[in-house]
Motif scaffolding. Structure first.
Motif, PDB file in Angstrom:
ATOM      1  N   GLN A  81       0.824  -1.206   0.000  1.00 28.17           N
ATOM      2  CA  GLN A  81       0.000   0.000   0.000  1.00 28.17           C
ATOM      3  C   GLN A  81       0.859   1.256   0.000  1.00 28.17           C
ATOM      4  O   GLN A  81       0.420   2.308  -0.469  1.00 28.17           O
ATOM      5  CB  GLN A  81      -0.900   0.010   1.233  1.00 28.17           C
ATOM      6  CG  GLN A  81      -1.852  -1.163   1.343  1.00 28.17           C
ATOM      7  CD  GLN A  81      -2.557  -1.173   2.680  1.00 28.17           C
ATOM      8  OE1 GLN A  81      -2.817  -0.134   3.280  1.00 28.17           O
ATOM      9  NE2 GLN A  81      -2.875  -2.360   3.162  1.00 28.17           N
ATOM     10  N   PHE A  82       2.082   1.125   0.553  1.00 23.10           N
ATOM     11  CA  PHE A  82       2.997   2.251   0.649  1.00 23.10           C
ATOM     12  C   PHE A  82       4.358   1.827   0.105  1.00 23.10           C
ATOM     13  O   PHE A  82       4.692   0.636   0.092  1.00 23.10           O
ATOM     14  CB  PHE A  82       3.146   2.716   2.104  1.00 23.10           C
ATOM     15  CG  PHE A  82       1.849   3.168   2.726  1.00 23.10           C
ATOM     16  CD1 PHE A  82       1.426   4.476   2.602  1.00 23.10           C
ATOM     17  CD2 PHE A  82       1.056   2.268   3.420  1.00 23.10           C
ATOM     18  CE1 PHE A  82       0.230   4.892   3.163  1.00 23.10           C
ATOM     19  CE2 PHE A  82      -0.138   2.668   3.980  1.00 23.10           C
ATOM     20  CZ  PHE A  82      -0.559   3.990   3.848  1.00 23.10           C
ATOM     21  N   TYR A 100       4.827   5.058   9.503  1.00 21.65           N
ATOM     22  CA  TYR A 100       3.483   4.533   9.266  1.00 21.65           C
ATOM     23  C   TYR A 100       2.488   5.103  10.275  1.00 21.65           C
ATOM     24  O   TYR A 100       1.348   5.451   9.910  1.00 21.65           O
ATOM     25  CB  TYR A 100       3.505   3.013   9.337  1.00 21.65           C
ATOM     26  CG  TYR A 100       2.164   2.374   9.086  1.00 21.65           C
ATOM     27  CD1 TYR A 100       1.550   2.455   7.838  1.00 21.65           C
ATOM     28  CD2 TYR A 100       1.495   1.690  10.104  1.00 21.65           C
ATOM     29  CE1 TYR A 100       0.310   1.876   7.607  1.00 21.65           C
ATOM     30  CE2 TYR A 100       0.257   1.105   9.874  1.00 21.65           C
ATOM     31  CZ  TYR A 100      -0.333   1.208   8.623  1.00 21.65           C
ATOM     32  OH  TYR A 100      -1.558   0.637   8.403  1.00 21.65           O
ATOM     33  N   GLN A 136       1.592   8.514   9.228  1.00 18.51           N
ATOM     34  CA  GLN A 136       0.680   8.479   8.089  1.00 18.51           C
ATOM     35  C   GLN A 136      -0.746   8.218   8.551  1.00 18.51           C
ATOM     36  O   GLN A 136      -1.681   8.905   8.103  1.00 18.51           O
ATOM     37  CB  GLN A 136       1.123   7.391   7.103  1.00 18.51           C
ATOM     38  CG  GLN A 136       0.405   7.432   5.758  1.00 18.51           C
ATOM     39  CD  GLN A 136      -1.013   6.871   5.801  1.00 18.51           C
ATOM     40  OE1 GLN A 136      -1.275   5.898   6.515  1.00 18.51           O
ATOM     41  NE2 GLN A 136      -1.922   7.470   5.044  1.00 18.51           N
ATOM     42  N   LYS A 196      -3.442  10.947   8.048  1.00 18.79           N
ATOM     43  CA  LYS A 196      -3.931  10.547   6.728  1.00 18.79           C
ATOM     44  C   LYS A 196      -3.064  11.191   5.631  1.00 18.79           C
ATOM     45  O   LYS A 196      -3.564  11.726   4.639  1.00 18.79           O
ATOM     46  CB  LYS A 196      -5.404  10.913   6.541  1.00 18.79           C
ATOM     47  CG  LYS A 196      -6.337  10.148   7.497  1.00 18.79           C
ATOM     48  CD  LYS A 196      -7.781  10.512   7.260  1.00 18.79           C
ATOM     49  CE  LYS A 196      -8.726   9.603   8.047  1.00 18.79           C
ATOM     50  NZ  LYS A 196      -8.456   9.606   9.494  1.00 18.79           N
ATOM     51  N   ASP A 244      -0.430  11.789   2.587  1.00 14.36           N
ATOM     52  CA  ASP A 244      -0.024  11.216   1.304  1.00 14.36           C
ATOM     53  C   ASP A 244       1.456  10.872   1.308  1.00 14.36           C
ATOM     54  O   ASP A 244       1.898   9.950   0.610  1.00 14.36           O
ATOM     55  CB  ASP A 244      -0.309  12.212   0.172  1.00 14.36           C
ATOM     56  CG  ASP A 244      -1.766  12.603   0.113  1.00 14.36           C
ATOM     57  OD1 ASP A 244      -2.583  11.738  -0.239  1.00 14.36           O
ATOM     58  OD2 ASP A 244      -2.095  13.759   0.440  1.00 14.36           O
ATOM     59  N   TYR A 255       5.681   6.781   1.073  1.00 15.44           N
ATOM     60  CA  TYR A 255       4.779   7.304   0.048  1.00 15.44           C
ATOM     61  C   TYR A 255       3.533   6.443  -0.061  1.00 15.44           C
ATOM     62  O   TYR A 255       3.629   5.210  -0.034  1.00 15.44           O
ATOM     63  CB  TYR A 255       5.447   7.263  -1.340  1.00 15.44           C
ATOM     64  CG  TYR A 255       6.801   7.871  -1.469  1.00 15.44           C
ATOM     65  CD1 TYR A 255       6.973   9.139  -2.019  1.00 15.44           C
ATOM     66  CD2 TYR A 255       7.954   7.155  -1.087  1.00 15.44           C
ATOM     67  CE1 TYR A 255       8.241   9.682  -2.191  1.00 15.44           C
ATOM     68  CE2 TYR A 255       9.216   7.701  -1.247  1.00 15.44           C
ATOM     69  CZ  TYR A 255       9.353   8.966  -1.790  1.00 15.44           C
ATOM     70  OH  TYR A 255      10.602   9.496  -1.951  1.00 15.44           O
ATOM     71  N   LYS A 256       2.387   7.076  -0.235  1.00 18.00           N
ATOM     72  CA  LYS A 256       1.259   6.304  -0.729  1.00 18.00           C
ATOM     73  C   LYS A 256       1.615   5.778  -2.113  1.00 18.00           C
ATOM     74  O   LYS A 256       2.110   6.529  -2.970  1.00 18.00           O
ATOM     75  CB  LYS A 256       0.005   7.181  -0.818  1.00 18.00           C
ATOM     76  CG  LYS A 256      -0.754   7.333   0.475  1.00 18.00           C
ATOM     77  CD  LYS A 256      -2.095   8.022   0.234  1.00 18.00           C
ATOM     78  CE  LYS A 256      -2.929   8.074   1.499  1.00 18.00           C
ATOM     79  NZ  LYS A 256      -4.224   8.771   1.252  1.00 18.00           N
ATOM     80  N   ARG A 257       1.388   4.523  -2.323  1.00 16.63           N
ATOM     81  CA  ARG A 257       1.776   3.915  -3.608  1.00 16.63           C
ATOM     82  C   ARG A 257       1.108   4.608  -4.797  1.00 16.63           C
ATOM     83  O   ARG A 257       1.696   4.732  -5.872  1.00 16.63           O
ATOM     84  CB  ARG A 257       1.418   2.436  -3.579  1.00 16.63           C
ATOM     85  CG  ARG A 257       1.825   1.655  -4.815  1.00 16.63           C
ATOM     86  CD  ARG A 257       1.389   0.224  -4.656  1.00 16.63           C
ATOM     87  NE  ARG A 257       1.450  -0.512  -5.906  1.00 16.63           N
ATOM     88  CZ  ARG A 257       0.825  -1.651  -6.104  1.00 16.63           C
ATOM     89  NH1 ARG A 257       0.081  -2.175  -5.152  1.00 16.63           N
ATOM     90  NH2 ARG A 257       0.930  -2.279  -7.249  1.00 16.63           N
ATOM     91  N   GLU A 258      -0.113   5.091  -4.604  1.00 17.60           N
ATOM     92  CA  GLU A 258      -0.846   5.705  -5.714  1.00 17.60           C
ATOM     93  C   GLU A 258      -0.175   6.976  -6.232  1.00 17.60           C
ATOM     94  O   GLU A 258      -0.453   7.419  -7.348  1.00 17.60           O
ATOM     95  CB  GLU A 258      -2.277   6.011  -5.300  1.00 17.60           C
ATOM     96  CG  GLU A 258      -2.411   7.039  -4.194  1.00 17.60           C
ATOM     97  CD  GLU A 258      -3.798   7.055  -3.586  1.00 17.60           C
ATOM     98  OE1 GLU A 258      -4.345   8.159  -3.474  1.00 17.60           O
ATOM     99  OE2 GLU A 258      -4.330   5.986  -3.227  1.00 17.60           O
ATOM    100  N   CYS A 310       0.239  15.739  -3.530  1.00 18.31           N
ATOM    101  CA  CYS A 310       0.077  15.553  -2.093  1.00 18.31           C
ATOM    102  C   CYS A 310      -0.767  16.669  -1.488  1.00 18.31           C
ATOM    103  O   CYS A 310      -0.461  17.845  -1.662  1.00 18.31           O
ATOM    104  CB  CYS A 310       1.442  15.536  -1.397  1.00 18.31           C
ATOM    105  SG  CYS A 310       2.524  14.181  -1.879  1.00 18.31           S
TER     106      CYS A 310
END
Length: 322
Positions: free
Chosen positions: A83-84, A103, A106, A110, A112, A168-171, A197
């Motif tokens: 996910q990250f 984590y 994050q 919440k 990015d 990082y958020k993977r997206e 972000c």
């Protein structure tokens, strides 16, 4: 699906690789996928990678032909399932609690992107007194806040720029990749990354140990000696001009122009390098033309015109104004 994919590009780091991987395997946050990207390393690194995969089921080895750091990171991004994402250079190490703290930050905000602090260390792992990163607080920023902090610093700017002290958020990487064959690949990517972000959690906790060793990519002389620096400055100029920040864009553009004016610094021994230099010089003219369009200032059209006549002409213009 693992929570975090840790991507470690591997090339000619036989003396450092075990310490690096051990620091990732030993993280207090356990839900990891660890991708060792062997970038065609000609030493014992491929065998060391395979040995780690046999020792820990979270470790996966990706062998590829040598393509450089950016290409290796991109291979890891393509293969990651977490996910990250987190990046670690294979001659550096993480503090045992680095990924857990990142984590938790994050989740709390919440975010990015999470940035955790770093510490310069020698090859024995001993902390070096400078640069000093102890002044970074825990704070939550947006893109503009990060840029304000970045431009207020000098040596400590690395905190915001580099790929490896971040979660990082993977997206964020859905359409982003590092530019193959470029030095300062982090700088080329940074504007587009930050623009994606909304929330950026910054930590004062020094979770990354940045090993200073001879022979590393970043130890090979001043950044002003490489055309890559002027090239990313021109890209940043375009980015800020399009955001409406003409003052910051012009400052970046003038830095690129000054750097290109130091022509003796660059290796222009090949047709390809000379072509890159000419393209960058034309990019300076294009930069002032863009600023002229966005600001309506005639003086910027004049500068664009003079730069199109050549950098020596523009330098004479600047000398005449002193």
């Amino acid at each position: 699906m693992p929570t975090i994919s840790v991507i470690i590009p591997v090339y000619k780091v036989e003396a450092y690789l075990d310490a690096c991987v051990a620091s990732v395997v030993g993280q207090t946050f356990r839900d990891l996928e660890i991708l060792l990207v062997d970038d065609g390393s000609p030493d014992g690194c491929p065998a060391l990678c395979e040995a780690w995969a046999a020792r820990d089921p979270r470790v996966r080895v990706l062998h590829r032909q040598n393509g450089g750091l950016s290409a290796a990171r991109n291979t890891g991004i393509d293969a990651a399932t977490g996910q990250f994402l987190a990046f670690v250079d294979a001659d550096d190490t993480l503090d045992p609690d680095a990924l857990r703290r990142a984590y938790e930050a994050q989740r709390q905000h919440k975010a990015d992107l999470v940035i955790f602090n770093l510490r310069y260390v020698d090859e024995a792992g001993q902390a070096l007194p400078a640069p000093d990163f102890s002044g970074f607080p825990d704070e939550v920023l947006d893109e503009d806040g990060v840029w304000q902090r970045y431009f207020s610093l000098q040596e400590q700017r690395i905190y915001y720029v580099v790929a490896w002290n971040k979660l990082y958020k993977r997206e964020l990487f859905r359409t982003l990749r590092y530019a193959p064959g470029k030095r300062y690949e982090d700088q080329f990517l940074l504007p587009q990354l930050l623009s994606r972000c909304k929330t950026i959690s910054c930590l004062g906790y020094p979770g990354y140990h940045y090993v200073q060793r001879r022979g590393s990519i970043m130890a090979q002389g001043s950044s002003r000696n490489y055309l890559d620096r002027s090239e990313f400055l021109l890209e940043w100029c375009t980015y800020f001009a399009q955001k409406g920040d003409a003052l910051r864009a012009e400052g970046l553009l003038n830095d690129a122009i000054q750097n290109l004016g130091e022509k003796e610094r660059f290796d222009l021994s090949t047709p390809e390098q000379r072509a890159r230099y000419r393209t960058a010089c034309r990019g300076c003219a294009d930069g002032y033309a863009l600023l002229a369009c966005t600001t309506g200032r005639r003086s910027m059209w004049l500068r664009a015109t003079l730069l199109r006549l050549g950098l020596p002409v523009y330098q004479k213009f600047l000398q005449s104004r002193q």
